[in-house]
Design an enzyme around this catalytic site. Structure first.
Site, PDB file in Angstrom:
ATOM      1  N   HIS A   1     -23.585 -45.182  80.219  1.00 22.25           N
ATOM      2  CA  HIS A   1     -24.676 -44.478  80.526  1.00 22.25           C
ATOM      3  C   HIS A   1     -25.633 -45.346  81.429  1.00 22.25           C
ATOM      4  CE1 HIS A   1     -27.973 -41.445  80.199  1.00 22.25           C
ATOM      5  NE2 HIS A   1     -27.237 -40.626  79.619  1.00 22.25           N
TER       6      HIS A   1
ATOM      7  N   GLU B   1     -22.053 -40.603  84.836  1.00 19.90           N
ATOM      8  CA  GLU B   1     -21.239 -40.962  83.461  1.00 19.90           C
ATOM      9  C   GLU B   1     -19.915 -40.118  83.515  1.00 19.90           C
ATOM     10  OE1 GLU B   1     -24.069 -39.276  80.226  1.00 19.90           O
ATOM     11  OE2 GLU B   1     -25.409 -39.057  82.213  1.00 19.90           O
TER      12      GLU B   1
ATOM     13  N   HIS C   1     -24.388 -37.453  72.447  1.00 17.49           N
ATOM     14  CA  HIS C   1     -24.367 -38.749  72.597  1.00 17.49           C
ATOM     15  C   HIS C   1     -23.760 -39.426  71.159  1.00 17.49           C
ATOM     16  CE1 HIS C   1     -24.898 -38.526  76.988  1.00 17.49           C
ATOM     17  NE2 HIS C   1     -26.216 -38.881  76.575  1.00 17.49           N
TER      18      HIS C   1
END
Length: 369
Positions: A197, A334, A124
């Site tokens: 997210h 996602e 991420h």
């Protein structure tokens, strides 16, 4: 102090909510900078709150079959809570959503090293990813209010090459859909994989998501190793606990530990590859919650979606509704390119070259059944 960006006349009364966008101070950083909170409303009564800190979706309400508006995404109560960090409750993820093996990739013959911030792998965007940046906000007024967030990531930030100029625009449509448009350019070859997210819970935070009915328009998924890095194989869904080609209850097969991949993910935490390989805006998934009647359709231009079912939530985080988020209290869809794509030449490319423009769109639309 609230700044009303969509003024109404003194004493004016309407039977329908006024579409528009409001701005308020959300909180202050230790250095005195302010983060703002923008509230987008449409005439149907849907409300979405977004902060320019990390682009978090702070709140999102949708009606049930009786018309009752309730929260449908996980959150934390205050700006201070967001600063402490959350389990990624609704921010912009970048530069690269999902994992990159060992925090390394090679581009044009040069190896780049990123933070190994998740079990020896990169996830991420690193330790200070886009979810921890203060973005420049531009509210866009209208019947379909929008918020454009801009951020320029300098060359070398978190180990990534190239100065990357990013825009993410959230638009609340009349039809109870939130559209997210991503756009980026670079001055050096780089890799990019942006996503949001958000954790969805269509019960209105009354219980976990195991009773949600899920459909994913995918015919393959990406098996992983124990550290959840893709092996490089694309495996058919048919005959596995991952087959959501027809609507299925999330909880039915989520604990089938006879399946190695369920053990590795502690449930669902895998990338599903859409049957439609085009980059057009297509239906990627649907979620239905029978008791509330809420029905969500997810459309995207991306080739895949990471399904995550909140397997690591443990009740230690309490949302602003006063609910402790236990295991599997939310599910994420996602939209993205494949995890670890820079290390797999057979995966769709995530490389962005100077002169090119990265574009991606995802839309979450709500109705009742």
């Amino acid at each position: 102090m609230n700044t009303l960006l969509n003024q109404t006349g003194a004493g004016q009364k309407t039977t329908r909510p006024k579409a528009g966008i409001q701005k308020a101070v959300f909180g202050r950083f230790p250095d005195g900078r302010e983060a703002d909170l923008f509230t987008l409303r449409n005439a149907a009564g849907m409300e979405v709150q977004i902060t320019n800190y990390g682009g978090y979706i702070v709140s999102w309400t949708a009606p049930d079959k009786t018309g009752k508006q309730e929260s449908i995404t996980l959150n934390v109560p205050t700006f201070a809570d967001y600063l402490k960090g959350t389990p990624s409750f609704g921010p912009i993820i970048g530069r690269f959503g999902n994992r990159i093996a060992k925090g390394k990739f090679t581009l044009d013959g040069q190896e780049y090293t990123l933070a190994a911030n998740s079990g020896g792998n990169h996830i991420h965007g690193g330790r200070v990813g886009f979810d921890k940046k203060l973005w420049t906000a531009t509210p866009i007024q209208g019947a379909e209010p929008a918020l454009k967030l801009s951020y320029t990531s300098p060359d070398g930030e978190e180990g990534y090459p190239g100065t990357l100029a990013v825009e993410v625009t959230y638009t609340l449509r009349k039809d109870n859909a939130l559209r997210i448009d991503y756009k980026a350019t670079t001055d050096k070859p780089t890799v990019i994989n942006l996503t949001n997210h958000a954790y969805f819970n269509l019960t209105g935070m009354k219980r976990d998501v195991l009773g949600h009915v899920l459909m994913i328009n995918a015919d393959q998924y990406l098996p992983t190793d124990k550290s959840q890095i893709p092996t490089g194989e694309l495996k058919p869904l048919a005959g596995t606990p991952f087959d959501f080609t027809k609507p299925a209850v999330v909880g039915t097969r989520i604990n089938d530990t006879t399946e190695t991949q369920i053990r590795y993910g502690h449930g669902y935490d895998h990338c599903f590859v859409f049957s439609d390989k085009s980059n057009r805006l297509k239906l990627g998934a649907t979620v239905y919650e029978p008791e509330s009647g809420r029905y969500m359709e997810m459309y995207t231009t991306e080739p895949a979606v990471q399904l995550y079912t909140g397997n690591h939530l443990n009740g230690r985080v309490t949302g602003k509704e006063g609910v402790a988020y236990g295991r599997r209290y939310g599910l994420c869809l996602e939209t993205q390119h494949f995890p670890d794509s820079p290390n797999h030449p057979n995966f769709p490319s995530t490389t962005l070259q100077p002169g090119e423009t990265y574009k991606s769109t995802t839309l979450y639309k709500f109705s009742v059944k």
